[in-house]
Scaffold this motif. Structure first.
Motif, PDB file in Angstrom:
ATOM      1  N   SER A 121      22.372   8.494  47.555  1.00  0.00           N
ATOM      2  CA  SER A 121      22.011   7.142  47.960  1.00  0.00           C
ATOM      3  C   SER A 121      21.351   6.427  46.781  1.00  0.00           C
ATOM      4  O   SER A 121      20.670   7.050  45.966  1.00  0.00           O
ATOM      5  N   PHE A 122      21.553   5.111  46.710  1.00  0.00           N
ATOM      6  CA  PHE A 122      21.003   4.418  45.545  1.00  0.00           C
ATOM      7  C   PHE A 122      20.702   2.956  45.837  1.00  0.00           C
ATOM      8  O   PHE A 122      21.160   2.383  46.826  1.00  0.00           O
ATOM      9  N   VAL A 123      19.929   2.391  44.922  1.00  0.00           N
ATOM     10  CA  VAL A 123      19.653   0.950  44.904  1.00  0.00           C
ATOM     11  C   VAL A 123      20.025   0.445  43.523  1.00  0.00           C
ATOM     12  O   VAL A 123      19.587   1.009  42.514  1.00  0.00           O
ATOM     13  N   ALA A 124      20.842  -0.603  43.478  1.00  0.00           N
ATOM     14  CA  ALA A 124      21.219  -1.222  42.202  1.00  0.00           C
ATOM     15  C   ALA A 124      20.746  -2.671  42.189  1.00  0.00           C
ATOM     16  O   ALA A 124      20.790  -3.365  43.211  1.00  0.00           O
ATOM     17  N   ASN A 125      20.313  -3.125  41.011  1.00  0.00           N
ATOM     18  CA  ASN A 125      19.872  -4.509  40.890  1.00  0.00           C
ATOM     19  C   ASN A 125      21.077  -5.432  40.695  1.00  0.00           C
ATOM     20  O   ASN A 125      22.218  -4.964  40.625  1.00  0.00           O
ATOM     21  N   PRO A 126      20.897  -6.764  40.619  1.00  0.00           N
ATOM     22  CA  PRO A 126      22.036  -7.677  40.538  1.00  0.00           C
ATOM     23  C   PRO A 126      22.858  -7.594  39.253  1.00  0.00           C
ATOM     24  O   PRO A 126      23.847  -8.319  39.128  1.00  0.00           O
ATOM     25  N   GLY A 165      23.190  -8.739  54.162  1.00  0.00           N
ATOM     26  CA  GLY A 165      24.564  -8.490  54.573  1.00  0.00           C
ATOM     27  C   GLY A 165      24.756  -7.010  54.790  1.00  0.00           C
ATOM     28  O   GLY A 165      24.195  -6.188  54.049  1.00  0.00           O
ATOM     29  N   VAL A 166      25.521  -6.648  55.810  1.00  0.00           N
ATOM     30  CA  VAL A 166      25.777  -5.243  56.121  1.00  0.00           C
ATOM     31  C   VAL A 166      27.285  -5.002  56.134  1.00  0.00           C
ATOM     32  O   VAL A 166      28.037  -5.712  56.805  1.00  0.00           O
ATOM     33  N   LEU A 167      27.704  -4.014  55.367  1.00  0.00           N
ATOM     34  CA  LEU A 167      29.077  -3.517  55.385  1.00  0.00           C
ATOM     35  C   LEU A 167      28.988  -2.009  55.621  1.00  0.00           C
ATOM     36  O   LEU A 167      27.882  -1.453  55.581  1.00  0.00           O
ATOM     37  N   ILE A 168      30.105  -1.332  55.864  1.00  0.00           N
ATOM     38  CA  ILE A 168      30.025   0.075  56.255  1.00  0.00           C
ATOM     39  C   ILE A 168      31.026   0.910  55.465  1.00  0.00           C
ATOM     40  O   ILE A 168      32.223   0.657  55.510  1.00  0.00           O
ATOM     41  N   CYS A 169      30.559   1.894  54.757  1.00  0.00           N
ATOM     42  CA  CYS A 169      31.312   2.952  54.113  1.00  0.00           C
ATOM     43  C   CYS A 169      32.627   2.486  53.492  1.00  0.00           C
ATOM     44  O   CYS A 169      32.622   1.919  52.413  1.00  0.00           O
ATOM     45  N   VAL A 219      22.344  -4.125  45.720  1.00  0.00           N
ATOM     46  CA  VAL A 219      23.186  -3.310  46.589  1.00  0.00           C
ATOM     47  C   VAL A 219      22.435  -2.037  46.941  1.00  0.00           C
ATOM     48  O   VAL A 219      21.854  -1.379  46.064  1.00  0.00           O
ATOM     49  N   VAL A 220      22.448  -1.687  48.227  1.00  0.00           N
ATOM     50  CA  VAL A 220      21.784  -0.481  48.728  1.00  0.00           C
ATOM     51  C   VAL A 220      22.807   0.345  49.487  1.00  0.00           C
ATOM     52  O   VAL A 220      23.391  -0.126  50.468  1.00  0.00           O
ATOM     53  N   ALA A 221      23.052   1.572  49.036  1.00  0.00           N
ATOM     54  CA  ALA A 221      23.974   2.490  49.709  1.00  0.00           C
ATOM     55  C   ALA A 221      23.181   3.689  50.215  1.00  0.00           C
ATOM     56  O   ALA A 221      22.430   4.306  49.450  1.00  0.00           O
ATOM     57  N   VAL A 222      23.350   4.008  51.496  1.00  0.00           N
ATOM     58  CA  VAL A 222      22.616   5.126  52.101  1.00  0.00           C
ATOM     59  C   VAL A 222      23.626   6.108  52.680  1.00  0.00           C
ATOM     60  O   VAL A 222      24.323   5.798  53.654  1.00  0.00           O
ATOM     61  N   PHE A 243      23.879  -4.073  52.134  1.00  0.00           N
ATOM     62  CA  PHE A 243      23.595  -2.713  52.577  1.00  0.00           C
ATOM     63  C   PHE A 243      24.892  -2.041  52.999  1.00  0.00           C
ATOM     64  O   PHE A 243      25.719  -2.634  53.701  1.00  0.00           O
ATOM     65  N   TYR A 244      25.040  -0.762  52.602  1.00  0.00           N
ATOM     66  CA  TYR A 244      26.211   0.027  52.950  1.00  0.00           C
ATOM     67  C   TYR A 244      25.786   1.361  53.578  1.00  0.00           C
ATOM     68  O   TYR A 244      25.621   2.359  52.881  1.00  0.00           O
TER      69      TYR A 244
END
Length: 295
Positions: free
Chosen positions: A237-242, A155-159, A219-222, A180-181
């Motif tokens: 930027s980060f990666v978080a687990n469930p 899934g992709v969402l934005i800012c 969740v991945v935020a770049v 992904f954000y």
């Protein structure tokens, strides 16, 4: 069965040179792919400076069709490297109609579609309502989306979508295995109180980790880095687990290409242990569609 996927994050600074920014992003994708990345996410509006700090009609010339020249170019890179590419672009949909849009290219170079940013901010330094029409769920538009890529359903969402749990929930309910954000957010360099900036960054990270927990997905935020006008983009930027645990956290000021392996089977583990989906009271949520509840 193990379902592990390697995620590439390309955190970079940008200049006024669109070609140089695009070349830098492609270099980042290739670097991530060389480290084993299977899905690579670029930051929001990576081809230019963050132009929404001002209301200037000349900036509409930065927009392009999607699919179009940049997605065609990235499709070649996806095919060459065998990576899924998540690319945030300024879309010209029609004369006078523009969107903040993310395109998804599959690992064979095929164009899977696009997501148009649903929540559009209008704040000092972020005058996005001047430029962008929000996406919607009308026929022929995109609405909330998931994309079945070669490696995962994403899934992709934005800012600005990051601040809305409804967007994360809907996308997760559609079967997204990773959210992904692509992002462009930073500190106001004119803010005299450093605690304000610290609080803002903490809130930004915390709410997205909350989306991971509430929906049982990675969740991945770049984000971008560097100072542009009066904004110092804070990276991070980060990666978080469930369960919201940070698996990776990027620096605040450095350009970074990082590859993080995630195990998508953890969704089943955490959703079984913490069964939020099971206990949702869907019969009681009608009020969520109201702007505000006065009584």
């Amino acid at each position: 069965m193990s379902k592990k996927v390697k995620i590439g994050l390309v955190q970079m600074s940008c200049s006024a040179d669109q070609e140089a920014n695009t070349a830098k992003a492609i270099e980042g994708i290739r670097k991530a792919a060389a480290q084993g990345a299977q899905i690579v996410c670029l930051q929001e509006l990576f081809r230019s400076l963050y132009f929404c700090d001002v209301e200037d009609h000349h900036n509409f010339s930065l927009a392009e069709a999607i699919p179009g020249p940049t997605t065609d170019r990235l499709a070649e890179v996806a095919r060459e490297t065998g990576t899924v590419i998540i690319a945030s672009l300024f879309e010209k949909r029609a004369q006078g109609l523009y969107h903040n849009t993310t395109a998804v290219l599959d690992a064979d170079g095929s164009y899977l579609g696009k997501y148009r940013k649903m929540h559009i901010p209008d704040d000092p330094g972020y005058y996005e309502k001047f430029y962008f029409t929000p996406g919607d769920a009308s026929p022929g538009d995109t609405g909330y989306r998931v994309f079945d890529t070669q490696y995962a359903r994403i899934g992709v969402l934005i800012c600005w979508d990051q601040w809305y749990p409804e967007a994360a929930r809907i996308t997760a309910l559609m079967g997204a295995e990773i959210l992904f954000y692509p992002t462009a957010i930073g500190w106001d360099t004119t803010e005299p109180d450093p605690k304000v900036n610290e609080e803002q960054y903490s809130a930004w990270q915390t709410i997205q980790r909350g989306h991971a927990i509430a929906n049982g997905v990675h969740v991945v935020a770049v984000n971008r880095v560097g100072q542009e006008a009066e904004q110092k983009f804070w990276g991070g930027s980060f990666v978080a687990n469930p369960h919201g645990t940070l698996l990776y956290l990027a620096p605040h000021e450095e350009e970074t290409v990082h590859v993080q392996e995630v195990d998508l089977n953890l969704t089943d583990k955490y959703r079984t242990t913490w069964p939020y989906f099971r206990d949702r009271r869907v019969d009681s949520y009608q009020a969520i569609t109201r702007r505000y509840i006065d009584e």
